[in-house]
Motif scaffolding. Sequence first.
Motif, short mmCIF file in Angstrom:
data_model
loop_
_atom_site.label_atom_id
_atom_site.label_comp_id
_atom_site.label_asym_id
_atom_site.label_seq_id
_atom_site.Cartn_x
_atom_site.Cartn_y
_atom_site.Cartn_z
N ILE A 59 0.90 -1.12 -0.16
CA ILE A 59 0.10 0.07 -0.07
C ILE A 59 0.80 1.09 0.03
O ILE A 59 1.59 1.48 0.93
CB ILE A 59 -1.04 -0.05 1.15
N PHE A 61 1.03 5.53 0.26
CA PHE A 61 0.11 6.62 0.76
C PHE A 61 0.63 7.76 0.12
O PHE A 61 1.90 7.96 0.31
CB PHE A 61 0.13 6.48 2.27
N PRO A 67 -5.25 6.00 -0.93
CA PRO A 67 -3.90 4.62 -0.75
C PRO A 67 -4.30 4.01 -1.96
O PRO A 67 -5.07 3.42 -2.64
CB PRO A 67 -4.55 3.92 0.56
#
Length: 238
Positions: A59, A61, A67
């Motif tokens: 993931i 960010f 995300p």
Amino acid sequence: MHYQSNFTQTLTYILFLLIVSSTFTACSTKPLDPDSIELGTTFFPLETGRYIDYQVEDIQFTLINDPDTNRYQIRELVAEEFQDINGDPAFRLERFRRATANNTWQLDSVWVAKRSLNQAIVIQSNLPLIKIVFPLEEAKPWDGNILNGLDQDLYEIANLNRAFAIDTFNFANTLKVIQGNDSSLVSMDKRNEVYAAEVGLVYKDSTVVTFCTETPDCFTQIESGRKSIQKVIGYGKQ
């Protein structure tokens, strides 16, 4: 005379059995490997043909975007052995990638793995990292970056010789390498790797992010960084 003959035959037979038993025991008993028993090198096995498959969730960010989550599978295959530039034995670590189990493995990258009596090293994109130091000892720190010139990054071993379960896998003998364990209002750096004896790396999690600090409303909101989880889904030898 007949009694002596029977006694002699019996004694000869007993001696024969003792010799056979001794020979069988000597042949079937293997000496203990001091490397694997005392040093703990079985947590980082290197043998051509060994592989481990992983499910990865990654993931990314950013503050302005949602995300970005990416899921895929990785296979790490220990390929041929060779001598590195220092003349030390090393192994080509081929990393294959695919989106799901329905797709074909495609070569993604090639790393190098090597192990001595005092350390296990993985060279990722020409960046050598000391993954484990031997002999194993809990809470004794070492600099994982000492070979690459980057800033000091202290690792340490925890949960030595503990059982570890993940999904359908149960490993009786594992250790955790804590690579980062820092957290504040500004940032978080938590990185761990779990190694199982006779298997190798079976689990990895990493969260390295910075938090928004511009306004009180955005505290604890991730401004940038990355979080990933890598867990074993299969292993064996080709």
